[in-house]
Design a protein around this motif. Structure first.
Motif, mmCIF file in Angstrom:
data_model
loop_
_atom_site.group_PDB
_atom_site.id
_atom_site.type_symbol
_atom_site.label_atom_id
_atom_site.label_comp_id
_atom_site.label_asym_id
_atom_site.label_seq_id
_atom_site.Cartn_x
_atom_site.Cartn_y
_atom_site.Cartn_z
ATOM 1 N N ARG A 226 0.810 -1.232 0.000
ATOM 2 C CA ARG A 226 0.000 0.000 0.000
ATOM 3 C C ARG A 226 0.840 1.278 0.000
ATOM 4 O O ARG A 226 0.331 2.346 0.322
ATOM 5 C CB ARG A 226 -0.940 -0.012 1.189
ATOM 6 C CG ARG A 226 -2.004 -1.083 1.038
ATOM 7 C CD ARG A 226 -3.059 -0.929 2.077
ATOM 8 N NE ARG A 226 -4.138 -1.873 1.846
ATOM 9 C CZ ARG A 226 -5.110 -2.074 2.708
ATOM 10 N NH1 ARG A 226 -5.140 -1.396 3.839
ATOM 11 N NH2 ARG A 226 -6.054 -2.935 2.439
ATOM 12 N N GLY A 227 2.121 1.179 -0.335
ATOM 13 C CA GLY A 227 2.919 2.384 -0.556
ATOM 14 C C GLY A 227 3.805 2.846 0.573
ATOM 15 O O GLY A 227 4.172 4.027 0.624
ATOM 16 N N ALA A 228 4.203 1.954 1.461
ATOM 17 C CA ALA A 228 5.047 2.336 2.595
ATOM 18 C C ALA A 228 6.366 2.967 2.153
ATOM 19 O O ALA A 228 6.871 3.877 2.825
ATOM 20 C CB ALA A 228 5.324 1.122 3.483
ATOM 21 N N ALA A 229 6.914 2.519 1.037
ATOM 22 C CA ALA A 229 8.197 3.068 0.570
ATOM 23 C C ALA A 229 8.064 4.556 0.263
ATOM 24 O O ALA A 229 8.948 5.356 0.609
ATOM 25 C CB ALA A 229 8.701 2.305 -0.646
ATOM 26 N N LYS A 230 6.964 4.949 -0.364
ATOM 27 C CA LYS A 230 6.750 6.366 -0.680
ATOM 28 C C LYS A 230 6.531 7.186 0.592
ATOM 29 O O LYS A 230 6.994 8.319 0.700
ATOM 30 C CB LYS A 230 5.567 6.541 -1.627
ATOM 31 C CG LYS A 230 5.860 6.047 -3.036
ATOM 32 C CD LYS A 230 4.661 6.218 -3.941
ATOM 33 C CE LYS A 230 4.986 5.671 -5.330
ATOM 34 N NZ LYS A 230 3.849 5.676 -6.229
ATOM 35 N N VAL A 231 5.839 6.606 1.546
ATOM 36 C CA VAL A 231 5.617 7.283 2.821
ATOM 37 C C VAL A 231 6.950 7.475 3.535
ATOM 38 O O VAL A 231 7.271 8.568 4.017
ATOM 39 C CB VAL A 231 4.617 6.502 3.708
ATOM 40 C CG1 VAL A 231 4.511 7.108 5.096
ATOM 41 C CG2 VAL A 231 3.240 6.437 3.040
ATOM 42 N N PHE A 232 7.744 6.410 3.579
ATOM 43 C CA PHE A 232 9.068 6.502 4.200
ATOM 44 C C PHE A 232 9.917 7.573 3.514
ATOM 45 O O PHE A 232 10.539 8.408 4.175
ATOM 46 C CB PHE A 232 9.808 5.155 4.164
ATOM 47 C CG PHE A 232 11.205 5.255 4.701
ATOM 48 C CD1 PHE A 232 11.449 5.149 6.057
ATOM 49 C CD2 PHE A 232 12.275 5.493 3.846
ATOM 50 C CE1 PHE A 232 12.739 5.286 6.565
ATOM 51 C CE2 PHE A 232 13.561 5.630 4.334
ATOM 52 C CZ PHE A 232 13.793 5.522 5.696
ATOM 53 N N ASP A 233 9.963 7.537 2.186
ATOM 54 C CA ASP A 233 10.775 8.504 1.443
ATOM 55 C C ASP A 233 10.361 9.940 1.731
ATOM 56 O O ASP A 233 11.209 10.825 1.864
ATOM 57 C CB ASP A 233 10.701 8.228 -0.063
ATOM 58 C CG ASP A 233 11.437 6.959 -0.472
ATOM 59 O OD1 ASP A 233 12.263 6.452 0.322
ATOM 60 O OD2 ASP A 233 11.163 6.466 -1.589
ATOM 61 N N ALA A 234 9.062 10.194 1.846
ATOM 62 C CA ALA A 234 8.578 11.550 2.124
ATOM 63 C C ALA A 234 9.036 12.024 3.504
ATOM 64 O O ALA A 234 9.521 13.149 3.660
ATOM 65 C CB ALA A 234 7.057 11.603 2.017
ATOM 66 N N VAL A 235 8.899 11.164 4.511
ATOM 67 C CA VAL A 235 9.311 11.531 5.869
ATOM 68 C C VAL A 235 10.827 11.681 5.933
ATOM 69 O O VAL A 235 11.353 12.636 6.513
ATOM 70 C CB VAL A 235 8.791 10.501 6.901
ATOM 71 C CG1 VAL A 235 9.372 10.766 8.286
ATOM 72 C CG2 VAL A 235 7.267 10.516 6.949
ATOM 73 N N SER A 236 11.539 10.760 5.303
ATOM 74 C CA SER A 236 12.997 10.800 5.270
ATOM 75 C C SER A 236 13.495 12.102 4.636
ATOM 76 O O SER A 236 14.375 12.784 5.171
ATOM 77 C CB SER A 236 13.524 9.591 4.499
ATOM 78 O OG SER A 236 14.916 9.658 4.341
ATOM 79 N N THR A 237 12.918 12.462 3.511
ATOM 80 C CA THR A 237 13.307 13.686 2.809
ATOM 81 C C THR A 237 12.985 14.914 3.649
ATOM 82 O O THR A 237 13.799 15.828 3.775
ATOM 83 C CB THR A 237 12.597 13.763 1.442
ATOM 84 O OG1 THR A 237 13.006 12.642 0.657
ATOM 85 C CG2 THR A 237 12.935 15.051 0.715
ATOM 86 N N ASP A 238 11.791 14.933 4.244
ATOM 87 C CA ASP A 238 11.385 16.079 5.055
ATOM 88 C C ASP A 238 12.318 16.277 6.250
ATOM 89 O O ASP A 238 12.679 17.406 6.582
ATOM 90 C CB ASP A 238 9.946 15.914 5.537
ATOM 91 C CG ASP A 238 9.451 17.142 6.267
ATOM 92 O OD1 ASP A 238 9.314 18.199 5.612
ATOM 93 O OD2 ASP A 238 9.232 17.062 7.488
ATOM 94 N N LEU A 239 12.722 15.183 6.891
ATOM 95 C CA LEU A 239 13.596 15.281 8.064
ATOM 96 C C LEU A 239 15.073 15.419 7.691
ATOM 97 O O LEU A 239 15.884 15.838 8.515
ATOM 98 C CB LEU A 239 13.419 14.049 8.965
ATOM 99 C CG LEU A 239 12.056 13.878 9.618
ATOM 100 C CD1 LEU A 239 12.019 12.578 10.412
ATOM 101 C CD2 LEU A 239 11.726 15.062 10.514
ATOM 102 N N GLY A 240 15.405 15.006 6.475
ATOM 103 C CA GLY A 240 16.802 15.063 6.055
ATOM 104 C C GLY A 240 17.657 13.972 6.660
ATOM 105 O O GLY A 240 18.860 14.145 6.856
ATOM 106 N N VAL A 241 17.039 12.829 6.956
ATOM 107 C CA VAL A 241 17.773 11.689 7.515
ATOM 108 C C VAL A 241 17.382 10.417 6.769
ATOM 109 O O VAL A 241 16.317 10.352 6.156
ATOM 110 C CB VAL A 241 17.511 11.489 9.028
ATOM 111 C CG1 VAL A 241 18.015 12.668 9.834
ATOM 112 C CG2 VAL A 241 16.040 11.235 9.316
ATOM 113 N N GLY A 242 18.236 9.423 6.852
ATOM 114 C CA GLY A 242 17.957 8.132 6.250
ATOM 115 C C GLY A 242 17.479 7.134 7.290
ATOM 116 O O GLY A 242 17.224 7.477 8.450
ATOM 117 N N ARG A 243 17.412 5.904 6.853
ATOM 118 C CA ARG A 243 16.980 4.794 7.696
ATOM 119 C C ARG A 243 17.886 4.665 8.924
ATOM 120 O O ARG A 243 19.106 4.660 8.808
ATOM 121 C CB ARG A 243 17.031 3.524 6.845
ATOM 122 C CG ARG A 243 16.533 2.268 7.475
ATOM 123 C CD ARG A 243 16.638 1.085 6.493
ATOM 124 N NE ARG A 243 16.247 1.430 5.140
ATOM 125 C CZ ARG A 243 15.012 1.311 4.648
ATOM 126 N NH1 ARG A 243 14.055 0.839 5.400
ATOM 127 N NH2 ARG A 243 14.745 1.641 3.400
#
Length: 161
Positions: A95-112
């Motif tokens: 259901r798109g968790a990768a896109k959700v993760f990428d959006a939060v990651s980009t917004d915060l400026g951090v990776g996994r």
């Protein structure tokens, strides 16, 4: 989970650690409880603290480090005040968790599994949060948020500033 304890003085933290050593003196099998309580005091397990634990209970540092890196409950780097856990399980993935993760990651400026410089957030991925019916799902601290879109997830995270 414990977050960064930066507001406590280092002297105070080491005093607390000494009290923990006194509590577990001559206690067989004290390594894991000592690591847990040390992490609660410091917010993570600094290398010098693990060395002190090893010396105090007479075990090689390699054993202490091995236990600390084996169990996922232990952290070797400071963590943010807000822990964001992004589900990567099958239902969330579909259901798109990768896109959700990428959006939060980009917004915060951090990776996994990284923390923001100000230690406001730590972004982690987990195999499953057990809320598949709400996929995609994330937890911020103890709050579960489901049926996420990238924009919705970013907006939710901002509320924790």
């Amino acid at each position: 989970m414990a977050a960064c304890k930066c507001e406590q003085s280092q002297e105070s933290q080491y005093q607390q650690l000494q009290e923990v050593f006194d509590k577990y003196r001559n206690f067989k099998g004290a390594l894991i409880p000592l690591l847990q309580e040390a992490q609660e005091i410091f917010g993570y397990l600094p290398g010098d603290v693990m060395k002190k634990i090893s010396q105090e209970i007479g075990v090689p540092f390699s054993k202490t480090f091995g236990v600390a890196t084996f169990y996922s409950q232990f952290h070797l780097k400071p963590r943010g005040r807000n822990i964001i856990r992004m589900c990567q399980g099958t239902a969330c993935h579909v259901r798109g968790a990768a896109k959700v993760f990428d959006a939060v990651s980009t917004d915060l400026g951090v990776g996994r599994n990284e923390s923001t410089e100000d230690l406001r957030y730590t972004l982690e991925t987990v195999a499953c949060l057990g809320a598949c019916g709400l996929a995609p799902v994330m937890m911020v601290n103890d709050d579960t948020h489901g049926r996420l879109t990238p924009d919705k997830a970013v907006a939710i995270v901002k509320k924790y500033e």
